[in-house]
Design an enzyme around this catalytic site. Structure first.
Site, PDB file in Angstrom:
ATOM      1  N   HIS A 135       2.410   0.048   0.552  1.00 16.75           N
ATOM      2  CA  HIS A 135       1.394  -0.064   1.608  1.00 16.75           C
ATOM      3  C   HIS A 135       2.044  -0.338   2.961  1.00 16.75           C
ATOM      4  CE1 HIS A 135      -2.437  -1.212   3.521  1.00 16.75           C
ATOM      5  NE2 HIS A 135      -1.725  -2.166   4.102  1.00 16.75           N
ATOM      6  N   GLU A 136       2.987  -1.262   2.994  1.00 19.08           N
ATOM      7  CA  GLU A 136       3.644  -1.575   4.265  1.00 19.08           C
ATOM      8  C   GLU A 136       4.454  -0.396   4.789  1.00 19.08           C
ATOM      9  OE1 GLU A 136       2.616  -3.999   5.817  1.00 19.08           O
ATOM     10  OE2 GLU A 136       1.603  -4.966   4.131  1.00 19.08           O
TER      11      GLU A 136
ATOM     12  N   HIS B 275       2.420   1.984   6.755  1.00 15.89           N
ATOM     13  CA  HIS B 275       2.316   1.702   8.191  1.00 15.89           C
ATOM     14  C   HIS B 275       3.496   2.287   8.959  1.00 15.89           C
ATOM     15  CE1 HIS B 275      -1.253  -0.681   7.905  1.00 15.89           C
ATOM     16  NE2 HIS B 275      -0.701  -1.614   7.142  1.00 15.89           N
TER      17      HIS B 275
END
Length: 227
Positions: A98-99, A102
């Site tokens: 998920h990170e 980004h």
């Protein structure tokens, strides 16, 4: 009757975030004990996805705190909490991916991420000043102060709302990357989505509470200005 309405309202303000946080903790705890079939650590998952997308310049760092994971667009660094950096669980891999989502957004200049970054200084000012102005306006019966506080609060609320598409898009990117790179198998997709969806609920809850508070103060301003 009006008092009951206030009690219900403030109970919701407290219970909604608590429910979201509780769901995240329960889901994370459950899947942090479930190993991932690829046996990769969160750091290894992050590095693989970054490299597969040509993001060789983005570094991965270990950071303190539980679920303190984040991507720093200024320094181009993915920071993973200790448990997720070293962990070889479904939860650790989902959070790491998920990170990195980004970071991919940053690389591709995702519009909502750029907009959210531009809102940060305005939102910070709004968060700090809005309640001071609103409370002062209530004490001194100054409707203009309440209105100014509402304007500042609106910037903070806008930040919360813009955060939603940013977080959901990062999770979608994470799922796509984990599947395409073979980090997870087909039978692991459902559990991975549960981790990502639980985390997303914290942002939904925060946005909902922010909107509820903004509406409350708008109604207060309308009542004050009529007096």
């Amino acid at each position: 009757m009006q008092m009951l309405g206030y009690l219900i309202y403030f109970a919701l303000l407290i219970l909604i975030p608590l429910w979201a946080q509780g769901r995240v903790k329960r889901t994370y705890k459950k899947y942090s004990k479930q190993p991932i079939s690829s046996h990769m650590s969160g750091a290894e998952v992050a590095r693989k996805i970054l490299d597969d997308n040509g993001l060789y310049d983005v570094q991965i760092e270990e950071t303190r705190g539980m679920l303190s994971d984040h991507y720093d667009p200024r320094k181009k660094v993915v920071r993973l909490s200790t448990d997720n950096y070293h962990g070889r669980s479904m939860a650790a891999s989902a959070v790491a991916a998920h990170e990195v989502g980004h970071a991919i957004q940053d690389q591709q200049e995702y519009a909502f991420l750029k907009f959210r970054s531009a809102l940060v200084p305005v939102a910070n000012i709004g968060s700090n000043l809005s309640m001071i102005l609103i409370i002062a306006g209530i004490i001194f019966s100054a409707a203009n102060w309440i209105l100014l506080g509402i304007i500042f609060m609106s910037a903070a609320v806008l930040f919360q709302l813009v955060t939603l598409p940013v977080e959901f898009d990062a999770s979608n990117r994470a799922m796509g990357q984990m599947v395409s790179t073979g980090i997870i198998r087909n039978n692991e997709e459902r559990e991975t989505k549960k981790v990502l969806n639980a985390a997303a609920m914290t942002y939904v809850a925060a946005a909902l509470v922010a909107v509820m508070e903004l509406v409350r103060f708008v109604l207060l301003y309308m009542a004050t200005s009529e007096d």
